[in-house]
Design a protein around this motif. Structure first.
Motif, short mmCIF file in Angstrom:
data_model
loop_
_atom_site.label_atom_id
_atom_site.label_comp_id
_atom_site.label_asym_id
_atom_site.label_seq_id
_atom_site.Cartn_x
_atom_site.Cartn_y
_atom_site.Cartn_z
N ARG A 10 -5.54 17.64 -109.67
CA ARG A 10 -6.13 16.75 -108.67
C ARG A 10 -7.45 16.17 -109.20
O ARG A 10 -8.33 16.92 -109.65
CB ARG A 10 -6.37 17.51 -107.37
N LEU A 11 -7.54 14.85 -109.17
CA LEU A 11 -8.72 14.16 -109.70
C LEU A 11 -9.45 13.45 -108.56
O LEU A 11 -8.82 12.84 -107.69
CB LEU A 11 -8.30 13.11 -110.73
N LEU A 12 -10.78 13.54 -108.57
CA LEU A 12 -11.62 12.82 -107.62
C LEU A 12 -12.35 11.69 -108.34
O LEU A 12 -12.79 11.85 -109.48
CB LEU A 12 -12.64 13.75 -106.97
N LYS A 13 -12.44 10.55 -107.65
CA LYS A 13 -13.19 9.41 -108.19
C LYS A 13 -14.56 9.40 -107.55
O LYS A 13 -14.70 9.38 -106.32
CB LYS A 13 -12.45 8.12 -107.88
N SER A 14 -15.60 9.42 -108.38
CA SER A 14 -16.97 9.50 -107.84
C SER A 14 -17.31 8.25 -107.05
O SER A 14 -16.85 7.15 -107.34
CB SER A 14 -17.98 9.70 -108.96
N SER A 15 -18.13 8.44 -106.01
CA SER A 15 -18.50 7.33 -105.11
C SER A 15 -19.52 6.42 -105.77
O SER A 15 -20.30 6.86 -106.60
CB SER A 15 -19.08 7.90 -103.80
N GLY B 238 -11.99 8.53 -103.64
CA GLY B 238 -10.58 8.78 -103.43
C GLY B 238 -10.01 9.87 -104.33
O GLY B 238 -10.67 10.35 -105.25
N THR B 239 -8.77 10.25 -104.05
CA THR B 239 -8.09 11.34 -104.75
C THR B 239 -6.83 10.84 -105.43
O THR B 239 -6.03 10.11 -104.82
CB THR B 239 -7.69 12.46 -103.76
N LEU B 240 -6.65 11.23 -106.68
CA LEU B 240 -5.38 11.00 -107.40
C LEU B 240 -4.80 12.36 -107.76
O LEU B 240 -5.47 13.16 -108.41
CB LEU B 240 -5.58 10.15 -108.65
N TYR C 9 -6.67 2.15 -102.59
CA TYR C 9 -5.99 3.27 -101.93
C TYR C 9 -6.95 4.44 -101.75
O TYR C 9 -7.80 4.71 -102.60
CB TYR C 9 -4.78 3.73 -102.75
N ASP C 10 -6.76 5.17 -100.62
CA ASP C 10 -7.52 6.39 -100.40
C ASP C 10 -6.99 7.53 -101.28
O ASP C 10 -7.77 8.34 -101.79
CB ASP C 10 -7.42 6.82 -98.93
N ARG C 11 -5.68 7.57 -101.41
CA ARG C 11 -5.05 8.64 -102.20
C ARG C 11 -3.85 8.10 -102.95
O ARG C 11 -3.10 7.27 -102.42
CB ARG C 11 -4.63 9.82 -101.31
N ILE C 12 -3.68 8.60 -104.16
CA ILE C 12 -2.53 8.21 -105.00
C ILE C 12 -1.84 9.48 -105.48
O ILE C 12 -2.48 10.40 -105.99
CB ILE C 12 -2.98 7.38 -106.22
N LEU C 13 -0.54 9.51 -105.29
CA LEU C 13 0.29 10.55 -105.90
C LEU C 13 1.03 9.92 -107.07
O LEU C 13 1.82 8.98 -106.86
CB LEU C 13 1.29 11.11 -104.89
N LEU C 14 0.75 10.39 -108.27
CA LEU C 14 1.47 9.91 -109.45
C LEU C 14 2.39 11.02 -109.95
O LEU C 14 1.94 11.98 -110.56
CB LEU C 14 0.49 9.49 -110.55
N ASP C 15 3.66 10.89 -109.63
CA ASP C 15 4.69 11.81 -110.15
C ASP C 15 5.18 11.19 -111.45
O ASP C 15 6.16 10.47 -111.48
CB ASP C 15 5.81 11.95 -109.12
N ALA C 16 4.47 11.47 -112.53
CA ALA C 16 4.58 10.70 -113.76
C ALA C 16 5.91 10.91 -114.49
O ALA C 16 6.48 12.01 -114.45
CB ALA C 16 3.43 11.06 -114.70
N PRO C 17 6.39 9.88 -115.19
CA PRO C 17 7.55 10.06 -116.07
C PRO C 17 7.24 11.16 -117.08
O PRO C 17 6.14 11.19 -117.64
CB PRO C 17 7.69 8.70 -116.76
N ILE D 267 -2.02 5.26 -98.61
CA ILE D 267 -1.48 6.15 -99.63
C ILE D 267 -0.54 5.37 -100.55
O ILE D 267 0.27 4.56 -100.09
CB ILE D 267 -0.67 7.31 -99.00
N LEU D 268 -0.63 5.65 -101.86
CA LEU D 268 0.33 5.14 -102.84
C LEU D 268 1.09 6.32 -103.42
O LEU D 268 0.48 7.25 -103.97
CB LEU D 268 -0.38 4.39 -103.96
#
Length: 437
Positions: free
Chosen positions: A432-437, A372-374, A320-328, A253-254
């Motif tokens: 929530r965004l999914l990245k296609s395989s 993965g999920t962002l 990364y499997d999952r990224i949480l971006l708590d953006a500025p 996780i990031l």
């Protein structure tokens, strides 16, 4: 003009200095309020916060009264006395401070500000305010009533015509204190029982598995289990992040732009069996806060200082499997907690923030595994930073698709927008965004 801290220390002079630093010098309340609070007792710290933040909530009306009562604006190092007088107005019009103390102590504060020569002026202005019952003469201008700068008033009117009044009322309310119970230490029911035993009233909000809301404000370190890491202070909207991210055992996780670490801690509480969690932030001093929170809650995460828009400087190349971006962001959703935000932001800032958010998103996307999920998050309520940002991102990236969080999401309006005050929460946005395989 930068002015030194008042000498000697004085409650009202110090409050005026905080207001001056925010309005005239663009300083954040986090920086300047902490400076003066260190000089005072716990009770006086609370007074300083209440008064200085109250002035910021009512600033347009206070400025209007000042223009009506003061013949000529003050200049140079005397400008701070204008902020002292507005503090006096606030005490007389909006606070429980006795009129005698509001006038007398505010007048005496001129000495600590090095403006004893203006003592008579301050006294006359405040006496006129009382005599003319100015506190009953409030403006009919809806922007003044809302307590907002022109650009933000206009933007919210355009974005939320139907919800506008509810939003501005919530922005000017005092935010409740939400707790997130650390399920790795204690269950919510057990912690609720500990609060009951300590005589502390609380409510249990719907749709939150780990949350409690305190009925009255209290000293947080004095709550049961603080030093043992039984809970963290975190608004209900922010508590949704870990569940929306959905970490699974063995995943990497990031947590990007992680400080002060509230969401980092919740991810680890929700899923302690992740393979690794990297908490990244560009601000070293704010990473220290993350470290303190991880230590108190007894969690383990890797902390790293780095610019989210420059992964080549900190990324080890493993996806990364999952990224949480708590953006500025503009932080327009948390104005009730930080009233200074409305006066620290301007219209031009929004375009710059939107550009920065897009840059970070584009830089992080290659670090995410296929499949993965962002989770994109902001504490903004402006569409340009939220639904419009996500719509544009999906159009730029053919391998990105929205994974809906609600049944009401559309291609034009992706994500969940939480408005200030909704279910007692701060304003927040998630997509929530999914990245296609």
């Amino acid at each position: 003009m930068n002015l030194p801290l008042p000498k000697p220390k004085n409650l009202r002079a110090d409050a005026a200095w905080v207001i001056y630093q925010i309005i005239e010098n663009g300083k954040s309340s986090r920086d300047c309020l902490n400076q003066v609070q260190q000089r005072h007792t716990q009770q006086d710290k609370a007074w300083l916060q209440e008064m200085s933040m109250g002035v910021l909530r009512q600033l347009p009306q206070l400025q209007l009264w000042l223009r009506e009562l003061l013949d000529k604006p003050l200049k140079g190092n005397k400008k701070i006395v204008e902020h002292l007088m507005m503090l006096g107005f606030y005490q007389l019009a909006y606070s429980r401070v006795s009129p005698h103390a509001a006038v007398g102590e505010t007048v005496n504060a001129t000495q600590s500000l090095g403006a004893v020569g203006l003592k008579g002026l301050v006294n006359a202005i405040l006496r006129n305010f009382q005599r003319q019952e100015r506190h009953l003469q409030v403006s009919d201008d809806p922007r003044v009533k809302a307590g907002l700068p022109k650009w933000l008033y206009k933007s919210l009117r355009e974005n939320y015509p139907a919800e506008f009044n509810d939003i501005t009322q919530a922005m000017n309310a005092v935010a409740p204190i939400w707790l997130r119970v650390n399920r790795q230490k204690i269950s919510r029911d057990e912690y609720a029982a500990a609060l009951t035993e300590a005589g502390i009233d609380y409510t249990i909000p719907p749709n939150h598995n780990d949350a409690l809301i305190l009925v009255t404000r209290t000293d947080i370190p004095g709550l049961p289990g603080f030093s043992a890491g039984w809970f963290a202070v975190q608004d209900g909207a922010a508590q949704l992040a870990a569940g929306y991210l959905g970490p699974a055992p063995g995943e990497t996780i990031l947590d990007c732009c992680a400080a002060p670490g509230g969401k980092t801690g919740h991810i680890l509480e929700l899923q302690p069996a992740v393979a690794s969690l990297l908490a990244l932030d560009s601000d070293a001093s704010r990473l220290d806060r993350v470290a303190e929170n991880m230590q108190r809650l007894q969690h383990t995460a890797t902390l790293r200082q780095g610019d989210a828009s420059q992964p080549q400087d900190w990324w080890d190349g493993n996806l990364y499997d999952r990224i949480l971006l708590d953006a500025p962001c503009s932080a327009t959703g948390v104005i009730r907690r930080h009233p200074d935000i409305r006066w620290l932001r301007n219209k031009d800032d929004i375009n710059q923030l939107v550009s920065l958010q897009a840059t970070i998103l584009d830089a992080l996307w290659p670090t995410l595994k296929p499949g993965g999920t962002l989770l994109y998050a902001t504490c903004s309520i402006l569409a340009a930073e939220n639904s419009q940002q996500m719509k544009a991102f999906v159009q730029r990236h053919a391998d990105a698709q929205v994974s809906p969080l609600t049944k009401t999401e559309t291609v034009e309006m992706p994500g969940r927008q939480i408005l200030p005050g909704e279910q007692q929460m701060d304003g927040f946005y998630y997509c929530r965004l999914l990245k296609s395989s």
